[in-house]
Design a protein around this motif. Structure first.
Motif, mmCIF file in Angstrom:
data_model
loop_
_atom_site.group_PDB
_atom_site.id
_atom_site.type_symbol
_atom_site.label_atom_id
_atom_site.label_comp_id
_atom_site.label_asym_id
_atom_site.label_seq_id
_atom_site.Cartn_x
_atom_site.Cartn_y
_atom_site.Cartn_z
ATOM 1 N N ILE A 163 1.564 3.111 -9.009
ATOM 2 C CA ILE A 163 0.572 3.841 -8.134
ATOM 3 C C ILE A 163 0.675 3.139 -6.740
ATOM 4 N N LEU A 164 0.708 1.736 -6.875
ATOM 5 C CA LEU A 164 0.871 0.963 -5.661
ATOM 6 C C LEU A 164 2.294 1.313 -4.965
ATOM 7 N N GLU A 165 3.281 1.484 -5.811
ATOM 8 C CA GLU A 165 4.603 2.039 -5.172
ATOM 9 C C GLU A 165 4.529 3.406 -4.483
ATOM 10 N N LYS A 166 3.783 4.080 -5.194
ATOM 11 C CA LYS A 166 3.597 5.594 -4.592
ATOM 12 C C LYS A 166 2.593 5.454 -3.170
ATOM 13 N N TYR A 196 2.449 2.991 -1.170
ATOM 14 C CA TYR A 196 3.092 2.254 -0.144
ATOM 15 C C TYR A 196 4.160 3.365 0.394
ATOM 16 N N ARG A 197 4.820 3.942 -0.492
ATOM 17 C CA ARG A 197 5.855 4.813 0.008
ATOM 18 C C ARG A 197 5.276 6.099 0.877
ATOM 19 N N LYS A 198 4.231 6.382 0.626
ATOM 20 C CA LYS A 198 3.284 7.303 1.462
ATOM 21 C C LYS A 198 2.889 6.971 2.790
ATOM 22 N N ALA A 199 2.504 5.526 2.855
ATOM 23 C CA ALA A 199 1.865 4.840 3.910
ATOM 24 C C ALA A 199 2.374 4.797 5.197
ATOM 25 N N LYS A 200 1.701 4.720 6.183
ATOM 26 C CA LYS A 200 2.284 4.257 7.483
ATOM 27 C C LYS A 200 1.699 3.298 8.323
ATOM 28 N N GLY A 201 2.488 2.745 9.090
ATOM 29 C CA GLY A 201 1.781 1.571 9.981
ATOM 30 C C GLY A 201 1.282 0.219 9.279
ATOM 31 N N GLU A 202 0.061 0.014 9.845
ATOM 32 C CA GLU A 202 -0.386 -1.507 9.035
ATOM 33 C C GLU A 202 -0.551 -1.137 7.618
ATOM 34 N N GLU A 203 -1.130 0.070 7.368
ATOM 35 C CA GLU A 203 -1.548 0.604 6.016
ATOM 36 C C GLU A 203 -0.130 0.217 4.911
ATOM 37 N N ASP A 218 2.156 -2.175 5.787
ATOM 38 C CA ASP A 218 2.436 -3.620 5.645
ATOM 39 C C ASP A 218 1.506 -4.272 4.635
ATOM 40 N N VAL A 219 0.389 -3.642 4.479
ATOM 41 C CA VAL A 219 -0.814 -4.401 3.605
ATOM 42 C C VAL A 219 -0.175 -4.120 2.255
ATOM 43 N N LEU A 220 0.084 -2.814 1.883
ATOM 44 C CA LEU A 220 0.678 -2.296 0.537
ATOM 45 C C LEU A 220 1.939 -3.159 0.220
ATOM 46 N N GLU A 221 2.754 -3.209 1.201
ATOM 47 C CA GLU A 221 3.951 -3.892 0.875
ATOM 48 C C GLU A 221 3.827 -5.381 0.304
ATOM 49 N N ARG A 265 4.656 -6.740 -3.382
ATOM 50 C CA ARG A 265 5.438 -7.643 -3.821
ATOM 51 C C ARG A 265 4.640 -8.703 -4.732
ATOM 52 N N SER A 266 3.434 -8.866 -4.484
ATOM 53 C CA SER A 266 2.643 -9.906 -5.171
ATOM 54 C C SER A 266 2.403 -9.576 -6.578
ATOM 55 N N VAL A 267 2.466 -8.253 -6.846
ATOM 56 C CA VAL A 267 2.559 -7.573 -8.166
ATOM 57 C C VAL A 267 3.870 -8.078 -8.968
ATOM 58 N N ARG A 268 4.799 -7.817 -8.250
ATOM 59 C CA ARG A 268 6.195 -7.890 -8.950
ATOM 60 C C ARG A 268 6.276 -9.239 -9.283
ATOM 61 N N ASP A 269 5.967 -10.214 -8.308
ATOM 62 C CA ASP A 269 6.489 -11.532 -8.405
ATOM 63 C C ASP A 269 5.616 -12.302 -9.723
#
Ligand SMILES: Nc1ncnc2c1ncn2[C@@H]1O[C@H](COP(=O)(O)OP(=O)(O)OP(=O)(O)O)[C@@H](O)[C@H]1O
Length: 543
Positions: free
Chosen positions: A518-521, A523-530, A532-535, A539-543
């Motif tokens: 869901i986060l990835e979805k 993230y792929r839809k988001a733009k701009g600052e949003e 960046d935040v989702l990225e 990353r934190s979930v993956r790590d």
């Protein structure tokens, strides 16, 4: 079978679906799920042996309409008046027991000697009328019974009643005589008016001289025409009533002689009512005895129609085998359009083992729907019906408890009522299937693990079948070695970023939950600052 919690709702959905296929109102029978294997087998047998019949739409129970008859007086002994007053069929008076209709008096047999119900003696016509007014419906019922079962009491009743059809018609005639005469008067006047309008066009100038001399052949001709037409109309009425009378005036406009009509009516009434009463007595005695049988045949017709609807609904379904598990292969949810078939099992089956299953997995993966599907299967199996699967096994239980998560309902009140319901589901003896949807959603996860674990231990001790949806699969499986954990997993995202879920649970495996996808979805839809935040979050979930 007891349906607790939300199980009743599932039953109602199923029965509503069957009823929507029933074409006769009276045939919407309640078929409840049973806890006795014999009863289940009996229903299965009925369905197996059933061959569909076209059920006529006009089949309905025969109802005798009680009506108050002003034309008779029932005489009974003074002390019996109160007893018979409740009959409310005619006037009652004290006297030598008997029934007076017009100038006739019919003696009453004393109660000891007669087996016939008093209402049949007093008003046999109402029973005969009930049949007479439903001849078509009853013929349809008889046809169906003869075709489906090879026997019916209806033909016997009909042949008795049809014998007195002419008398019934005659008795009806008295009530319709004014109408018949009025209609004839209308036709008669119309015929005369037609004749007059014809005359108007044929009157020629030279006739005026004759008119002045007082000789009007057209008028004379018209008068004799009227007389002939009146006689013709009176003859027609005589054909119907059998009584010759001067009913119409001899001049235009023709008027009805109401005194003559009343006399005809009285004459028909008196004679027809008595004749009809005499004829109806023996017939009514027979019908009275057979009425319950006719209505039992109507019930049978209803059952045929109900079974037809059940067959239609269950077309392509299979009867589950009795076993010590509740299981199915490629089961299809009844109310999801084009559902993905799902196989599932609790108990000892070839598909999976263990009577307690914890269902985990993807959001919107179909966990609630799977619980519904299990409930549908079990309810239908215990109704004695086949189920929507390729193969199925069932163990007869005494109670189905289904706790459905109420979306949006939270807080202490919801928790309290859920604990109460769950506790009740575990009380007492008997075999149970307990289906619980995300209990922890209404309490804190920490407390939930311990609460659910203890409930499941009790269910395990009592040897119940349990399927519980939970996101706490890992924790619960560590605490409960006897419990199996199943998972519904997301396979990924489609081109529109929708989750692709495989509705088929993997047995003995905790379903990966889907926040990453869901986060990835998002993230792929988001733009701009949003974005960046989702990225960063991704990353934190993956790590
Ligand atoms: N076997 C199936 N085939 C097709 N669609 C299904 C199937 N099972 C469920 N669905 C559909 O998937 C959607 C989600 O189903 P459901 O609510 O049962 O999932 P859930 O796992 O209980 O969701 P949540 O985690 O939100 O409680 C619904 O629209 C439902 O109709």
């Amino acid at each position: 079978m007891r349906l607790s919690g939300d199980a009743g709702q599932i039953y109602r959905q199923i029965i509503r679906e069957i009823h929507s296929r029933v074409r006769l109102d009276g045939a919407k029978l309640p078929l409840k799920p049973k806890s006795s294997r014999e009863e289940i087998e009996r229903m299965r047998e009925k369905l197996r042996a059933f061959t569909p019949h076209d059920i006529p739409a006009n089949i309905k129970p025969l109802k005798v309409k009680k009506e108050y008859l002003n034309d008779r007086i029932l005489f009974v002994r003074e002390e019996d008046i109160d007893k018979v007053a409740k009959l409310n069929l005619c006037k009652i008076d004290a006297g030598e027991p008997g029934l007076r209709i017009g100038r006739e008096f019919f003696e009453l047999e004393t109660d000891e000697k007669s087996n016939t119900a008093l209402e049949v003696i007093v008003a046999p016509e109402i029973y005969v009328k009930a049949v007479y007014e439903n001849l078509e419906n009853l013929k349809a019922l008889a046809d169906l019974m003869l075709k489906a079962f090879g026997s019916s009491v209806v033909p016997e009743v009909l042949s008795e009643v049809e014998k007195i059809a002419p008398l019934m018609e005659r008795a009806r005639l008295a009530g319709r005589i004014e109408e018949i005469v009025a209609e004839e008067a209308l036709r008669l006047n119309r015929r005369i008016e037609e004749k007059i309008s014809e005359l108007e066009v044929t009157i020629k100038g030279e006739r005026i001289l004759e008119l002045m001399r007082g000789r009007v052949p057209e008028i004379e001709e018209l008068e004799s025409f009227i007389a002939e037409e009146v006689i013709e109309s009176e003859r027609k009425i005589e054909e119907i009533t059998g009584i010759n009378a001067e009913i119409f005036s001899r001049s235009y406009p023709v008027e009805v002689n109401t005194v003559a009509v009343d006399r005809i009516k009285a004459e028909i009434e008196e004679e027809a009512i008595i004749e009809l009463y005499k004829a109806c007595r023996p017939v009514a005695e027979k019908i009275f005895r057979l009425l319950p049988e006719i209505n039992r045949e109507v019930e049978k017709a209803y059952e045929l129609e109900f079974l037809r609807a059940v067959k239609e609904f269950c077309s392509g379904f299979v009867f589950p085998e009795f076993s010590d598990c509740i299981a199915f292969v490629n089961g299809k949810h009844l109310f999801i359009p084009n559902p993905q078939p799902v196989s599932y099992a609790v108990g000892n089956s070839e598909i999976a083992s263990g009577k307690i299953a914890i269902l985990t997995g993807a959001n919107s993966g179909g966990k609630t729907s799977l619980l519904e599907l299990i409930a549908q299967m079990q309810i239908m199996a215990q109704m004695g019906l086949p189920v929507n699967a390729e193969m199925a096994w069932t163990d007869v239980v005494d109670e189905l408890f289904f706790f459905k998560r109420k979306r949006g309902v939270q807080g202490a009140g919801a928790f309290e009522s859920a604990v109460r319901a769950f506790t009740r589901a575990l009380l007492g003896k008997g075999r149970k299937l307990v289906l619980i949807d995300e209990f922890e959603a209404i309490t804190e996860p920490g407390a939930a693990v311990r609460i659910i674990a203890e409930f499941l231990r009790i269910a395990h001790e009592k040897d119940h079948y349990v399927v519980i949806v939970s996101h706490l699969g890992k924790e619960l499986s560590e605490m409960l070695p006897f419990a199996r954990v199943d998972g519904i997993e997301a396979k990924g995202l489609d081109e529109n970023f929708n989750l692709i879920v495989d509705r088929q649970p993997k047995f003995g495996r905790i379903g990966r939950s889907t926040p990453e996808l869901i986060l990835e979805k998002l993230y792929r839809k988001a733009k701009g600052e949003e974005k960046d935040v989702l990225e960063r979050v991704c990353r934190s979930v993956r790590d």
